[in-house]
Each structure stands twice: as structure tokens, then as C-alpha cells.
Scaffold this motif. Structure first.
Motif, short mmCIF file in Angstrom:
data_model
loop_
_atom_site.label_atom_id
_atom_site.label_comp_id
_atom_site.label_asym_id
_atom_site.label_seq_id
_atom_site.Cartn_x
_atom_site.Cartn_y
_atom_site.Cartn_z
N GLY A 1 0.88 -1.22 -0.10
CA GLY A 1 0.07 -0.06 0.04
C GLY A 1 0.71 1.24 0.04
O GLY A 1 0.51 2.19 -0.68
N ALA A 2 1.99 1.12 0.71
CA ALA A 2 3.00 2.27 0.71
C ALA A 2 3.51 2.64 -0.63
O ALA A 2 3.69 3.92 -1.20
CB ALA A 2 3.89 2.29 1.87
N ALA A 3 4.00 1.49 -1.24
CA ALA A 3 4.55 1.37 -2.63
C ALA A 3 3.39 2.28 -3.77
O ALA A 3 3.95 3.10 -4.46
CB ALA A 3 5.02 0.22 -3.07
N VAL A 4 2.19 1.72 -3.63
CA VAL A 4 1.29 2.37 -4.49
C VAL A 4 0.85 3.58 -4.33
O VAL A 4 0.83 4.29 -5.13
CB VAL A 4 -0.08 1.21 -4.14
N ALA A 5 0.90 4.14 -3.02
CA ALA A 5 0.56 5.41 -2.44
C ALA A 5 1.71 6.26 -3.13
O ALA A 5 1.31 7.46 -3.59
CB ALA A 5 0.41 5.32 -1.08
N CYS A 6 2.84 5.99 -2.85
CA CYS A 6 4.07 6.80 -3.36
C CYS A 6 3.84 7.11 -4.87
O CYS A 6 4.15 7.96 -5.38
CB CYS A 6 5.42 6.00 -2.84
N ALA A 7 3.63 5.93 -5.69
CA ALA A 7 3.66 5.89 -7.02
C ALA A 7 2.46 6.52 -7.53
O ALA A 7 2.75 7.55 -8.48
CB ALA A 7 3.55 4.45 -7.55
N ALA A 8 1.53 6.50 -6.75
CA ALA A 8 0.21 7.51 -7.26
C ALA A 8 0.43 8.90 -6.82
O ALA A 8 0.18 9.83 -7.78
CB ALA A 8 -1.13 6.96 -6.29
N PHE A 9 1.27 9.09 -5.72
CA PHE A 9 1.10 10.72 -5.28
C PHE A 9 2.37 11.08 -6.49
O PHE A 9 1.94 12.41 -7.09
CB PHE A 9 2.08 10.91 -4.29
N TYR A 10 3.40 10.36 -6.87
CA TYR A 10 4.29 10.93 -7.95
C TYR A 10 3.47 11.11 -9.35
O TYR A 10 3.86 12.07 -10.01
CB TYR A 10 5.33 9.82 -8.37
N ARG A 11 2.64 10.08 -9.63
CA ARG A 11 1.84 10.23 -10.81
C ARG A 11 0.95 11.53 -10.71
O ARG A 11 0.88 12.62 -11.64
CB ARG A 11 0.87 9.18 -11.11
N PHE A 12 0.05 11.87 -9.65
CA PHE A 12 -0.64 12.78 -9.41
C PHE A 12 0.17 14.30 -9.48
O PHE A 12 -0.46 15.34 -10.09
CB PHE A 12 -1.59 12.88 -8.19
N TYR A 13 1.30 14.26 -8.97
CA TYR A 13 2.13 15.42 -8.73
C TYR A 13 2.49 15.77 -10.05
O TYR A 13 2.63 17.04 -10.46
CB TYR A 13 3.07 15.21 -7.73
N THR A 14 2.99 14.91 -10.86
CA THR A 14 3.61 15.41 -12.07
C THR A 14 2.72 15.43 -13.31
O THR A 14 2.87 16.24 -14.18
CB THR A 14 4.70 14.26 -12.62
N SER A 15 1.55 15.11 -12.98
CA SER A 15 0.48 15.18 -14.11
C SER A 15 -0.79 16.36 -14.02
O SER A 15 -1.41 16.60 -14.80
CB SER A 15 -0.07 13.89 -14.46
N GLU A 16 -0.61 16.82 -12.89
CA GLU A 16 -1.49 18.04 -12.61
C GLU A 16 -1.01 19.28 -13.20
O GLU A 16 0.13 19.64 -13.44
CB GLU A 16 -2.03 18.24 -10.87
N ASP A 17 -2.11 20.12 -13.46
CA ASP A 17 -1.88 21.50 -13.95
C ASP A 17 -1.31 22.25 -13.08
O ASP A 17 -1.65 22.51 -11.88
CB ASP A 17 -3.05 22.11 -14.83
#
Length: 92
Positions: free
Chosen positions: A76-92
Motif C-alpha cells: 500500500g505504501a508503494a502504491v501510494a508513493c507511485a500514485a502521489f508521483y503520478r498525481f504530482y507530475t500530471s496535475e496542471d
């Protein structure tokens, strides 16, 4: 996994149906609610969902609850880190 290759019983069928319905309900709730959350909370929601799903599947193998919870927490921690990275880099 729970029947270990043995015969299919009514209990196995009900376990599959109930697990599928519960997974679908929680998945749809995360899908609907996550876009309204800030990126940190959204990443935590996806991490918690993935960790709980992984922990449940891992617990069906017969391992201890402590090992299942530990592996689920790591996943779960690995998925949360990957999701945060994706959301942080793809938001406007």
C-alpha cells in the motif's frame, strides 16, 4: 486459493461472490470520491485500497495475520508513493 485445489463448495462460491461485491463497492467509491480529494489524500486512498486488497488475497494463502498486514502495508505504501508521483507530475 482458499480451497487449495479441493472440490468447490457452497462456502467457496459465497466467499467469491461476497468478496467480489465488496471489492466492486469499495473500488467504485474510491473512483467516485478520489477526484474530489487533494493529491495527497487521493494517493493515500489508492494506496489504502491496494494495500487492503493485497492483504486480503495474501491472507488467503494461510500466512499469519502479522505477515499479511506487514506485506499489505508495504504494498500500500508503494502504491501510494507511485500514485502521489503520478498525481504530482500530471496535475496542471
Amino acid at each position: 486459493m482458499q480451497r487449495s485445489g479441493g472440490p468447490i463448495t457452497a462456502g467457496n462460491v459465497w466467499l467469491g461472490i461476497i468478496a467480489t461485491v465488496a471489492f466492486a463497492v469499495v473500488f467504485l467509491a474510491v473512483i467516485r470520491l478520489a477526484p474530489r480529494l487533494p493529491r495527497e489524500a487521493r494517493a493515500l486512498a489508492w494506496g489504502a485500497f491496494a494495500g487492503i486488497a493485497f492483504g486480503y488475497l495474501y491472507s488467503l494463502t494461510g500466512e499469519s495475520v502479522l505477515r499479511s498486514a506487514g506485506n499489505a502495508g508495504l504494498f500500500g505504501a508503494a502504491v501510494a508513493c507511485a500514485a502521489f508521483y503520478r498525481f504530482y507530475t500530471s496535475e496542471d
